[in-house]
Scaffold this active site. Structure first.
Site, PDB file in Angstrom:
ATOM      1  N   CYS A   1       0.819  -1.210   0.000  1.00 28.16           N
ATOM      2  CA  CYS A   1       0.000   0.000   0.000  1.00 28.16           C
ATOM      3  C   CYS A   1       0.853   1.260   0.000  1.00 28.16           C
ATOM      4  CB  CYS A   1      -0.934   0.009   1.201  1.00 28.16           C
ATOM      5  SG  CYS A   1      -1.980   1.478   1.232  1.00 28.16           S
TER       6      CYS A   1
ATOM      7  N   CYS B   1      -1.400   1.748  -3.072  1.00 23.28           N
ATOM      8  CA  CYS B   1      -2.402   2.808  -2.889  1.00 23.28           C
ATOM      9  C   CYS B   1      -1.817   4.208  -2.853  1.00 23.28           C
ATOM     10  CB  CYS B   1      -3.175   2.610  -1.582  1.00 23.28           C
ATOM     11  SG  CYS B   1      -3.323   0.927  -0.996  1.00 23.28           S
TER      12      CYS B   1
ATOM     13  N   LYS C   1       0.144   5.335  -6.106  1.00 22.07           N
ATOM     14  CA  LYS C   1      -0.868   5.311  -7.162  1.00 22.07           C
ATOM     15  C   LYS C   1      -1.803   6.517  -7.065  1.00 22.07           C
ATOM     16  CE  LYS C   1      -4.535   3.512  -6.261  1.00 22.07           C
ATOM     17  NZ  LYS C   1      -5.298   2.314  -6.080  1.00 22.07           N
TER      18      LYS C   1
ATOM     19  N   TYR D   1      -8.994  -3.635 -11.373  1.00 22.95           N
ATOM     20  CA  TYR D   1      -8.897  -2.238 -10.959  1.00 22.95           C
ATOM     21  C   TYR D   1      -7.495  -1.677 -11.164  1.00 22.95           C
ATOM     22  CZ  TYR D   1      -6.743  -3.590  -6.484  1.00 22.95           C
ATOM     23  OH  TYR D   1      -5.896  -4.086  -5.526  1.00 22.95           O
TER      24      TYR D   1
ATOM     25  N   GLU E   1      -7.029   1.546 -13.450  1.00 23.66           N
ATOM     26  CA  GLU E   1      -6.501   2.743 -12.794  1.00 23.66           C
ATOM     27  C   GLU E   1      -5.274   3.271 -13.524  1.00 23.66           C
ATOM     28  OE1 GLU E   1      -7.923   2.074  -8.161  1.00 23.66           O
ATOM     29  OE2 GLU E   1      -5.952   1.343  -8.781  1.00 23.66           O
TER      30      GLU E   1
ATOM     31  N   HIS F   1     -27.861  20.849  -2.102  1.00 24.05           N
ATOM     32  CA  HIS F   1     -27.959  21.365  -3.476  1.00 24.05           C
ATOM     33  C   HIS F   1     -27.060  22.585  -3.663  1.00 24.05           C
ATOM     34  CE1 HIS F   1     -29.887  22.069  -7.338  1.00 24.05           C
ATOM     35  NE2 HIS F   1     -30.020  23.343  -7.001  1.00 24.05           N
TER      36      HIS F   1
ATOM     37  N   GLU G   1     -26.527  14.664  -4.391  1.00 23.17           N
ATOM     38  CA  GLU G   1     -27.922  14.840  -3.974  1.00 23.17           C
ATOM     39  C   GLU G   1     -28.844  13.871  -4.704  1.00 23.17           C
ATOM     40  OE1 GLU G   1     -30.120  18.426  -5.426  1.00 23.17           O
ATOM     41  OE2 GLU G   1     -28.156  18.977  -6.253  1.00 23.17           O
TER      42      GLU G   1
END
Length: 453
Positions: free
Chosen positions: A43, A48, A51, A178, A182, A436, A441
């Site tokens: 990681c 992670c 990356k 992934y 990625e 909003h 939302e």
């Protein structure tokens, strides 16, 4: 019997370091840890963290284009890989130092060496020393694997991507998970001409079909040359030093670099595990029970080496559950249900719970889904689309799955994950007032299902 340590941890990644330091600092256990490479594990050092920093770097060209549409006089003068890489590695060095200090300050003895298992209570270091422990924790993580293709040695893996001397002009990425998706987005954003081959019918297998379909569509729109149902037959270096690739679809093309993102395997080779009675699965993963205990009572395993849920926060949770169980007398199973996760594609995907396909197989459902152009990019004249989706149990009204494809989806799904984990219903979402104007939302304003199944 007297042991050198109460706990010996093999592996200095996020899970192993957390278990070691918490056992030492909170229970007074005598703990040692061995790591043959860099502290921080996949990681922090080659996953992670670097990356995500590359993701940030790759998004600026789009921001410059967007800024012009908003009236800013901005120029993209190009990306300096050398400058970025220097700063990136300085940051990784800093983080590794933090990991080392966490162990030191907790009183954990560290060994910069490879450790293998000799028996139920003994490890041997690559220095030749042997150490005994009442408990051994396996936390060696995993590593990228290359498929058996002629010329496979010419390709790099995700471990190598952060060490490239320069960015290639063209790159082929093999894979559809992934990591492949990625890096396709990252390198495309940094100015590399990216082609991606994946043997399956759609990228991101296992995720919600509608969500991954939009991700693939947006990747193509952003410039990634994505070929599905395509694999590599062979690779060879040509006279110019580039890599000639023959594909199953009949194409024969030349690339400056090829990246294999075709899966990972647990780091269990030559560890001596099976010889001492630790059982391994067909993929080399350490088999454990609900409490992370192996077939040898004194040996436990956490993280990617068990191939349960290969995510850093999960490895950390498993490490904490191990300490609770073994050193605090509080038997604790790591919770692997309803784990929110993000894939840092461009756009990002955030997901928690079941996909529509998975939920449909378990009973009647309602699907609420909307896809639209977000305000920020629509104003700039860009065609980007985002998606918000809820999968609802028709009987209980509980939200079974939430899937978001949008910039910042990772940030959104962390909070949506809390609601889904708590068992929120569609009506709970409906009662929540919308913020909003935001993209998110839409999660609380979808009134009618788009389909039932």
């Amino acid at each position: 019997m007297t042991f050198d340590y109460d706990l010996f941890v093999i592996g200095g990644g996020s899970g192993g370091v957390r278990a070691a330091r918490v056992a030492a600092s909170e229970t007074g256990a005598k703990v040692a840890l061995a790591e043959e490479d860099r502290y921080g594990g996949t990681c922090v050092i080659r996953g992670c963290v670097p990356k995500k920093l590359m993701v940030f770097a790759s998004e600026f060209p789009g921001m410059v284009d967007e800024a012009r549409a908003y009236g800013w006089d901005m120029v993209n003068a190009g990306f300096n890989w050398g400058a970025f890489k220097t700063k990136l590695h300085a940051e990784l060095d800093r983080l590794e130092g933090i990991y080392r200090n966490l162990l030191k300050n907790a009183g954990v003895e560290s060994f910069d060496a490879r450790a293998t298992v000799v028996d139920a209570h003994t490890v041997e270091l690559s220095t030749g020393e042997r150490k005994t422990a009442k408990h051994i924790l396996l936390a060696m993580g995993g590593q990228p694997v290359k498929p058996e293709i002629p010329g496979a040695d010419l390709a790099i893996t995700s471990n190598d991507i952060f060490h490239m001397e320069q960015l290639p002009g063209t790159m082929l990425i093999l894979g559809g998970g992934y990591i492949a998706c990625e890096f396709a987005g990252i390198l495309n954003g940094l100015g590399v001409d990216v082609t991606q081959y994946y043997r399956g019918a759609q990228v991101l297998r296992g995720f919600d079909d509608e969500a991954r379909g939009l991700v693939a569509e947006e990747m193509r729109q952003n410039g990634v040359d994505l070929h599905l149902g395509t694999n590599i037959l062979s690779m060879a270096r040509d006279a110019s030093g580039r890599i000639r690739v023959v594909a199953t679809n009949g194409d024969e093309r030349v690339f400056d670099q090829v990246l294999f993102a075709t899966g990972r395997s647990p780091n269990t080779d030559a560890m001596g595990l099976e010889a001492v009675g630790v059982k391994l699965g067909r993929g080399g993963q350490v088999l454990v029970d609900d409490y992370s205990q192996t077939a040898v009572p004194s040996i436990y395993a956490i993280g990617d080496v068990t191939d349960r849920v290969n995510l850093t926060p999960v490895a950390i949770r498993e490490g904490m559950a191990f300490v609770e169980t073994v050193f605090k007398g509080n038997p604790t199973k790591p919770d692997h249900e309803l784990i929110p996760t993000a894939i840092f594609t461009q756009p990002e995907m955030g997901t928690v719970g079941m996909s529509e396909e998975e939920a449909r197989d378990k009973g009647p459902i309602e699907v609420y889904c909307t896809s639209f152009k977000p305000m920020q990019t629509a104003f700039a004249g860009r065609p980007d689309r985002v998606m918000m989706k809820l999968v609802i149990c028709a009987d209980t009204r509980r939200v079974l799955g939430c899937h978001i494809v949008a910039p910042g989806a990772g940030e959104m799904i962390q909070l949506a994950g809390i609601a889904v984990k708590m068992g929120a219903t569609k009506e709970d979402f409906d009662r929540t007032v919308a913020v909003h104007p935001t993209m998110s939302e839409e999660i609380v304003t979808m009134k009618a299902p788009v389909r039932r199944a």
